[in-house]
Every structure is written in C-alpha cells, then in structure tokens.
Design a protein around this motif. Sequence first.
Motif, short mmCIF file in Angstrom:
data_model
loop_
_atom_site.label_atom_id
_atom_site.label_comp_id
_atom_site.label_asym_id
_atom_site.label_seq_id
_atom_site.Cartn_x
_atom_site.Cartn_y
_atom_site.Cartn_z
N UNK A 1 0.81 -1.21 0.00
CA UNK A 1 0.00 0.00 0.00
C UNK A 1 0.85 1.27 0.00
N UNK A 2 2.15 1.13 -0.30
CA UNK A 2 3.10 2.23 -0.44
C UNK A 2 3.37 2.93 0.89
N UNK A 3 3.25 2.22 1.99
CA UNK A 3 3.65 2.75 3.29
C UNK A 3 5.14 2.51 3.50
N UNK A 4 5.81 3.48 4.06
CA UNK A 4 7.23 3.36 4.42
C UNK A 4 7.32 3.43 5.94
N UNK A 5 7.28 2.26 6.58
CA UNK A 5 7.13 2.17 8.02
C UNK A 5 8.44 2.16 8.79
N UNK A 6 9.53 1.77 8.15
CA UNK A 6 10.74 1.42 8.89
C UNK A 6 11.69 2.61 9.03
N UNK A 7 12.37 2.61 10.18
CA UNK A 7 13.52 3.46 10.37
C UNK A 7 14.74 2.56 10.44
N UNK A 8 15.79 2.96 9.76
CA UNK A 8 17.03 2.19 9.81
C UNK A 8 18.13 3.07 10.39
N UNK A 9 19.16 2.41 10.85
CA UNK A 9 20.25 3.14 11.49
C UNK A 9 20.97 4.01 10.48
N UNK A 10 21.22 5.24 10.87
CA UNK A 10 21.87 6.23 10.02
C UNK A 10 23.30 6.43 10.51
N UNK A 11 24.25 5.80 9.85
CA UNK A 11 25.64 5.90 10.27
C UNK A 11 26.26 7.25 9.94
N UNK A 12 25.60 8.02 9.11
CA UNK A 12 26.08 9.36 8.78
C UNK A 12 25.21 10.42 9.43
N UNK A 13 24.46 10.01 10.44
CA UNK A 13 23.52 10.93 11.06
C UNK A 13 24.19 12.01 11.88
N UNK A 14 23.42 13.04 12.17
CA UNK A 14 23.90 14.18 12.94
C UNK A 14 22.75 14.75 13.75
N UNK A 15 23.10 15.38 14.88
CA UNK A 15 22.08 16.06 15.67
C UNK A 15 21.86 17.49 15.22
N UNK A 16 22.55 17.90 14.16
CA UNK A 16 22.40 19.23 13.56
C UNK A 16 22.55 20.33 14.60
N UNK A 17 23.55 20.17 15.41
CA UNK A 17 23.80 21.17 16.45
C UNK A 17 24.11 22.51 15.80
N UNK A 18 23.41 23.52 16.25
CA UNK A 18 23.60 24.87 15.71
C UNK A 18 22.64 25.22 14.61
N UNK A 19 21.76 24.30 14.21
CA UNK A 19 20.82 24.59 13.14
C UNK A 19 19.56 25.28 13.64
N UNK A 20 19.36 25.32 14.95
CA UNK A 20 18.19 26.00 15.49
C UNK A 20 18.27 27.49 15.20
N UNK A 21 17.12 28.10 14.97
CA UNK A 21 17.10 29.52 14.59
C UNK A 21 17.65 30.42 15.68
#
Length: 1303
Positions: free
Chosen positions: A300-320
């Motif tokens: 039904x074209x649902x994308x349910x899964x989250x997978x581990x992001x080895x290149x992930x970031x908390x985007x520190x400093x991106x808050x306005x």
Amino acid sequence: MALSFVFRACVLLNSGLDFPAAVFLKSGIKLFSLPFSGNIDTALNILSLFKYFFYALAALSMISPGWAAAFASPPAAMALAMIAAGAGGGETATSARNTPLKRDTSLLERRTTRLNTFSSFQKPPDAPNKSPPAPKDKAAAKAAALAAARDLERNAKIGSGRGLSAVAMATSAQRRSASDFERAKRWNISEAMGAAWTECLQSVDSKSISGRDFFSALSYKYVAVLVTSFASARNMQRMEMDRRAQVDVLDRYRVSTGTCAWRKLLRCLIETSGLFGPFGDFLSNPEHVFWKLDLTESSSRMRRFLKRNYRGSDHLGAAADYEDRLHVKYGEKSDVCSADPDASLTTNLSSTASIIIPEAMSMEERNEDDEQMENESTENSMGNQRLSSSADQSSKASLDSRISGASGDQNLVQSTSVVAPGYVPSETDERIIFELTSLMVRPLKVVHGTFQITTKRINFMIDEHTKDASMEDSVAACYEEQDKDRSWLISSLHQMFNRRYLLRRSALELFMVDRSNFFFDFGSIEGCKNAYRAIVQARPPHLNNIYLATQRPEQILKRTQLMERWARWEISNFEYLMELNTMAGRSYNDITQYPVFPWILADYCSKTLDLGDPASYRDLSKPIGALNPERLKKFQERYSSFDDPVIPKFHYGSHYSSAGTVLYYLVRVEPFTTFAIQLQGGKFDHADRMFSDISSTWNGVLEDMSDVKELVPEMFYLPEVLTNVNSIDFGTTQLGGKLDSVKLPPWAYSPVDFIHKHRMALESEHVSAHLHEWIDLIFGYKQRGKEAVTANNVFFYITYEGTIDIDKIADPVQRRATQDQIAYFGQTPSQLLTVPHLKRKPLSDVLHLQTIFRNPSEVRPYMVPNPERCNVPAAAILASHDSVVVVDVNAPAANVALHRWQPNTPDGQGTPFLFQHGKASASSTSGALMRMFKGSGGSGTEEWQFPRALAFAASGIRSSAVVAITCDKEIITGGHADNSVKLISSDGAKTIETAAAHCAPVTCLALSLDSKYLVTGSRDTTVILWRVHRISPSHMNSVAESSSTTPTTPVSPNAVVSSSNSTPETRRRRIEGPMHVLRGHLGVVTCCSVCSDLGIIASCSDTSGVLLHSLRRGRLMRTLDVRGVHAVCLSSQGVVLIWKQSEKKLSTFTVNGIPISTTILSPLSGTISCLEISVDGKNALIGTCSCRDDDPKEESASKDESQLNMPKCNATSSIPNEATAEQRLAIPVPSICFLDVHTLKVCHTLTLEEGQDISAIALNKDNTNLLVSTADKQLMVFTDPALSLKVVDQMLRLGWEGDGLLR
C-alpha cells in the motif's frame, strides 16, 4: 656512402627512438644489407628513399601535420600528415566525395576518394602483379619503365590492399569497435615490414631500370607502406591502452567491492553487538544512535521502517535561536579539567575511533537508499553484464558472481542495481535501443546523467562532468557521494507512469517489482515519448498491459477499475487515496509533488474520541479553505475584487501541498530534517512556526489566511513523525519552551495511539461515505472550471497544469524564476475525473466483510462428523475455498489428509457447510519402517490410516513449530535429522523436493501469507530465508511420482537439491535459497515469522530476544530486548505480537521497537498453544490449552544452551522507558479468544469443554470460518450461521441453481 648510412642509422637507433621508428629502422638496415642486382643509380635511388624515411621519422617526432608537409614533397607530405595525425590521436573529418576517377585526376584527389569510401577495407588483399620479362635493349627498358610509372599513377595503387586497409583503420572513427580490433590482430610488425620492403624492392632485383618516374612510383609505394606500418603499431598501442583501462576498471571494482564488504561486515558486527577489541564498545554503543527513514514500501506504499543512520547528525547549531542561546550561556561554565588518570586514554580512544567511523561507515551501502528499495527473479541481476575487456574468462566470471543479485517476477529480495565503473554494454549479449541525457529526480535534488535502454536492462549513468543541480546549492555537496551509476533488468519493470516535472509532462516514473521506484525527467515532451516507446519496444515481461496501451492518467484509472473496486470495499480508503495520488502524478521522489491526504478529524480537544459521532469529523465536501465561514467570506471577496490582465482570479494565494508543507510535517524524521535545513538556508525555521501541536496546527488551518495545507500519508501510519527520535535541537519558543515531540490531543496517550485512532477514523464508515466528495475537489471534476469556482476551490494559476509553458520563456532569468515559483509554491495534481465520483456502498451490503470478527457473539461451533476420519489432533490446518488439509501431530513423519468442503453452503441438516472426508491410503508402505523408529503413531483405525511422510525426526522439537502448509496445499516440514526441509504433496504425502543449508536440525519455520517466502530457524543459531515457487499441478504430480521411487540421499549442508534425480538440472527449484542467512542469535531459534507485505522477518531465541531483519536486504533492523519468547507473529498493520510464556504476558510492538500494549493473562492455568492473525492484520486469535508434555523437551534444550558462558547480546534499539499500561485478563482454559491486535483487548471468548485442548487453528481466506483441532480428536468449525444464508441468497439472485455442490 652505404656504410656511412648504416653507421648513421645505428647512431639514430641507439639515440632513443620510439618503438615504431626503431622497428622500421631495424627492418630497413636488415634488408638494405641484402645483396641485389642493380646499377649505381638504383643504389642512389634507394638511398634517396631513405631520405623520405627520415623525413617520416622527423614528422612523427614532431606530431604535427604542418611540420610534416614542410619536409616532404606533396604526395609524401599528405601521407606524412596522416602519420602525424594518427600519432597525435587527432582525426579530421572529410566530407565524402563520390567523384569518379579520371585520367587527369591528381593522385591526391584519387587517394582521398579511396580513403573516404574505404573500398579496400572490406576487400581481400590484392594479388601481387607478376613482374614482366626484362626487356632486351635499353630503349625498350626505358619505355617499359615509363609505362609502369604511368600505370602506377593512373591506378594510384599506393601500397598493397593490406596497407591501405591499415591506413583506413588508423584514420577511421570506428577503430574502437570489435570488428576493427579483430582486423588489427591479423597484423604485426614483422608482417607489415616484410610486405613493405618486398613491395618496394621487388623490381630492383629483377630489373635494371632507372629514371625519375620509377623513383616517384617507388617512393609513393614506400610511403604508403610506411603509413600502413605506423597504423598497425598505432592500433596495437590502442589495444594495449584499452586493455589497461579495463584492468583498471576491474581493479577499481574489486577495491570498491572489498570496501563495501568490509563496511557491511563492520555494520553487521555493530548491530549484533559482536564487535570486540579496543573499539568494540565505542562503536557498538555510541553516545547517540541516529535513525532515518527506510525507503522500503509495502504493497500500500507505506514506508514504516527506520534504519540506522551511520552518517547521522544532531544538527547542532541549526536552530534559529542557537546563537542567541549560546551568547546567553557563554561564560557561565568554567573549564574543568578531569582528574581521572584514564581521561587521556578515553580522549585518545574517542578521537581515534572518530577517524575509523568516517572511513568505515560513512558511505552508504550501494543502492541501499534506492531500494529502493528493496526484483523477484532468480536470474543474476548483473549476470549478463560484460565489461568488454580482454581479461580471461575466469576473471569475468568471478566478477559477475560478485555483482550478482536476485531479481525477477515479483522479488522483494534486493539485487545490486549499481553498475560497475566503466560498464559498456557488449554487442554480444545486448543491444542499445535508446539513449538520452536526462535527470534523475530526487527530493530537493536532480542528478544529471544518461538514460539508456538496452535489450536486457535499463541503465542510468551519472554525468561526472556536470555538477548536480538542486533546489538548494548545499544539497549537491551533502549527497554527492551517494550518486552512482545504476542498472536494472528490463524484466524487473512492473509499472510505468508518465509524470510532470515543473508542470511539463516530460518525465517517467518507473516502478520495479521490488517496490522501488525512480523518477527521470527527459527535458522535453518528445524525449519522454521516445523513452516510453523504447521501453515498450524492449517488451518488459512483467509490465502490465494497461501501461503499454496508454499513459493518460484518466484512462489508466478507468482501465484498472480502481474506483469500482473501492466502491465494493475491496481496497481500503488509504490504499485508494495512495493509488489516486500515484496516478495523478504525486511521487515520493519529487517533494514538490508529494502525495496529499485530507484532514479527517475536527475534534482535537476532547478527552475521548467518538468515531461514531459525525461531529468528530471534518466536512469533506468543502476544501480546507472553506471550512471556516468567516474566513471563506474574505476569500470570496478577494476573488470578486481581483482584476488583473495577466493573472486569473483565485481564492487562495497558497496551496494545500508544497515542499514547505511536506517538510513541516516530516521535519523530525531524516532525511527530511536535512531537507528542512537546506530549504531554510542552513537553519530551521523559528520554533513557533514549526510543527509542535496538532491542535494548534488544525486551528491555524481554520483561521490563518495563508494556511490551507492538507496532510501527508505518514500522518496515518508512521508515529515517528510525532517523536524527536534523533534528539534534534529545534530551538525554543517565545514562551521559553523547548521544541521537542509533537503535543498530542487529549484522547491520544502516545504517538502510536494517535496514529492508530487517526487511521481508524480514515477507514470509518462516515469517512467512507463522504470521501468521494473530497476526491472530486482534489482529483475530480471540481478541480477546475465553473465547478471549482462554485466549490470555492480555485488556487493560483501557476499551480495548474497547462497554464504556463516553460519552453516558450526565452529570458533565462525569468525562466528560472518561474521554475522556482512552480517548485516552491505547489502543484495541483492531474485531473482524473470530469464527472462526479462514485459513492461507496454501505458496509452492511458488502458480503465479503461479514466476517466472524464483525459479530463474534453470533459465532457458533459445529462438529465435523466422523472425527476418526479427520486425521486429528492436528499440528497444522489449511482451509481453502474448496478443500481442507490436515497434518497430524507426528510431524515431520506426519500423516496427511486432504478433505473437500464448501464453506457457507448449508447441507440441509443444520450445518452451514458441506464436508467430504479424504480418502485413506490403500496400503501403508512405510508404516512398519516408521514404527521401528517412532512407534505406532496412527490416528484412528487402520482402515483410515492416511498417507504418511517418510522422515527421520530429530528429538526435542515441537511438531507444531516445524510444519507449514502452502496455498498450493503442499506441506513443508522441518525437524529432520539431516538438517533439511522437505516439500511434501498433500495427495499421498510424497516428497517433492528436499533443501538444506543449516548445520543443525530446523527447530521452527514459517510461511508468508502468500506462500512465496519461507523462513527457517535452527539450532545452529541462524535463520535462513527461502523462496517458494509455484508450478502447474500436472508438473507437480509428475515430480511427486518420480520422487516416490527415489531414495532419500544425504544432502550437503550448503546446497539446495531436489529429491528427484530424473529432474533436469535446469529445472528451477521449488524451494530456492538461501536468499539470506540471518545472524544475530546466540542460541537455538525457537520461533519465527515472515510478512512479505511489510518486508520483514521476526525471529526469537531465549538468549537474544526478538530480532527483526529486512526481507529485502537481510540486514538486522531492530532488536527487541524481550527474552524467553515462546511465539511471535507479524501483522500486516506493522505490529509485532509476542507471547512470553514464563510471565504469561502478551505484548505488542511497532516494527521500529516502540511498545504498544501489554496484557498479562492471569490467572491462566495453561498456556497459549496457537496464535493466528487475520488477513487484514487488525484482529488476532489465541488458542489455549493445559501444559503439554512436549514443551519441556525444547525448554530443557534451551536451558542447556543458556547455561553456556556466552556474552549477553545488547539490543540494537533500546525500548523507551515510557511505561505502557499493563492490563490483566482472566482467560478460561481451553478457549479461543478474539483480540484487538493494537490494544490486546479481548473482544469475545469461545469456551470449550474440559479436555478439548487446542492443538491447531486456521482461518479461511475471507475470515468467515474458523477450524479448530482439539486434543480429544475433534475437528470443529466456528462460523456465523446467518452468513451462509446471506451467501445463498446472493448466489440465487445471481442465477445459481445449486450446481457445483459436493455429492
């Protein structure tokens, strides 16, 4: 003079001449030293000839046609210029001339014509002319010499045919083709030089002729032969360069393959907590674990899964407001030095490990994101690929095997779709049909490349010389390393849709059988049509004929009968909306045309949500901007007062779906978090304007003049969009509150609960009765024209298809501005209907939805007569539309019975079904042998002994865990002593096929609902995924008959074999595999489950908890730290149901590891013996019984395994600390309970009599009948008797006269 010349030649030879010059000089010296009969004039002429030879060397060394012309006479200058051009690698195209040769035509013109037509290129070498007899006097000799010279000039035979062919090869633009290489191989230096000197000196030995004419002819011939030799050497050089280039390609591919293999191994060890050593703990348990959306789609074209992001970031400093908060906080904390002596070691370890992580894990696995996902075929996806190299066949074979993958009819198992570097389709195995520059469209980015269609595959090759264009400049740099050349088998194409890109119908979106999809823009409508025709010409075997006939979305909707199916309740509201979005051009790949869903509810303030109250729902007959009457008046005033000569009137200046709207809802899930930062210029939007409260968002949609946004599909199935899963700092609001997870309505106690109730509201009867009204506004006849004006549904003109033609905008600045406006403002979907949409039938009129779960209180039990002839108690049961297969509890050496029945058909004696018992075996051929090993296991009297499978069972394995029945009424059994699984026929219990890959007996197995995938768990701690193929009944019977006469032979633990030796080796295996070997368990695998719709495999053991693996890639997705699990089931709704026997606890989790609900069955005097989930995944059945004697066998084995000193397996994803409310239920034993999968609340209980412990249960496909096998050898059918009467009434109205009843 001759000695002086030889001396000078030797000096030049030792002065470092290049390869071809040295070879020619050596050959010249060698032949010059030979004796010949001639006068001194001939010798001087030959020495003069050497002058031209050195001129050629000078021209070659200068690599310039101009210099060559300055050193030679006109005929030789032309030849030397060709030499220089060939040496320099340059070629000048000359227009072909078909001017006939005449006597007065110059030699240069005749030679040019000869080269352009390449007449001798296809002809065999000319036969050498025999020398005429020597004249007797000098006058006759002179006349003969002059005649020979004139003849040479007339015919312009510059060298032999071979020499001219080589010249053509040197100057031809086709020299790199395979045919040219074959011709070049026939030439070598010695042959060319031998022919050169023989042709030049053949007259010298036999004739004493002198004169300028003879010398000119001889010089012409020698220069041509010289060109021939240089051309041959040049071709050899190019062949060597190509060979080296292909070797470099193979080396780079081997390095890339090795890097990917090491990266995959490292990640596998990290995910399974199997990485030890100095960096093991740091890598396996990092401070932050980041997750991103997996692009794997369900049916039904649902994308349910989250997978581990080895290149992930908390985007520190991106808050306005990050700089403001940092400025306030600056200086408040003093630097504190750690007194810990190990601090320096820890710091060094962390810094060192941080170097390892980017090198080992930063790059994505190839094609992991474009699985996209996740080609159901047994062919090698790259097996037919050739690299056009001269490497040996073994190297090519090993390369093909490394880059091979599964593809095919409907394969969910992923295949590698990335092409090896330097891939060039070979003429021997495939032919290029179409090739065009195009763009691969991805969210907020386009990738430049070449779209290529061959007879076997579809290729997209990245243009390395063109920078990636994107909607934001920073996108290309962020995702540049993910762009790789891609290739798909043409047989993997399943659907193809014509798409708009920037309101221009110039794109195609291809949907593969593995549910991955790719979006390509060809820059023009004509280019898109050509690509479509080329794909149709390639004849993809699995492409639906509907997409071959038309590409108009309204015609596809009509041909697929999708609207009629929805009206008959054959598909859900969510599935229907997703299909409409897909047909109308909405795509996950283009964020500016993301699928759009409606707001459903209007009550976000009550403590409880009443889905039966119409006031709880939004009015679907009005657009979102017309729901508030006061605001609607302002919109209408704007429409009436607006007057512009260029811009048409409109109600709403903003759109209900745009890139900003999509990122507003999905900002908490990667990669949309990164996209939101890019769209905002490197920062998040201010916290007060971001998605923080569902109720506040709804109020803004009702009141704000610039806010008319609808919803996205993820709001109906993905609870992670409401949770800050990556702990991102989104900033603080003006009131000082930190923006984190989304605030929920009072009636939702968790994000999972909100999504569940939101989806229930979408599928409710009220929404089903009014959804067609919203479809008319978005996709139907109220989208445009007078109906849109009447419905207050007119948007800004640039959002509609056909209102603007980008190709006609000449000004590049205005063109770019228009494209940006289209991309950011939003686009209206394609119009699918010009007439009102059909209404959905009332639910009460839909017969196939009248299941036992709708009115469980009306369900009644019915005993099947003559239970001794039913082959019970059973370990497994299959109930199809016309038969019932029963496998008894002696599995794997089980008796198999095949009964016939007709459900929902009264027999006239009070029973709402017809049942006919299966035939017993005529003679028990294996009964005596099996009694020697297992004792008598017959059920019933001897005359009703059913056929029994031949098997040698391993000890300590539950029979119900190693038996499964396919949709084709075939039985798959495990638990064999030879570590195999066997496919057995239901008619005669004959072994059809044997497959093995485990190193220990199979302890559990499970089939997917469609019987296409088999999962087996073993004592060797591994789980293996197999594919099960269906064949025609006649073929199956022939295989079964041949297998019955063939003794079972030992099977290699790493091979898949058929039990029939007479079957050809080319026959496709019924059980194909292993497709994946899934690891992570540290003990015996006790139970498993597989769901092909979700694309997930669940397995559990006492020591490792519950592991969730991807069916497509075989990667470990999640680990649920729940030990001692006795049974696990997967629901198509994305729910994992777990039974923990030691604590009498039923638990449910999402596929991403979020707890949903927990129920403790207390008091419970027995245990749960059976778990069954309905087809729609919303309900579950549990069968209870008293404690059985066969359970301690497996428990003791598991206990022995757990006593081993094995490391503890840490969970890949820790379960959140938020406690779920545990409820206690008192369930009688024996009984059957109806449960809601999400809440685990008991809807109804069917209590059985004492002693009727349940051994097996089975639902038929439409969930109208429940078959139950009990320990007292009874077969019971639970059904609603009123349902059979409804079925008969409907059949009578359709003209049924009772034909087809069992006799």
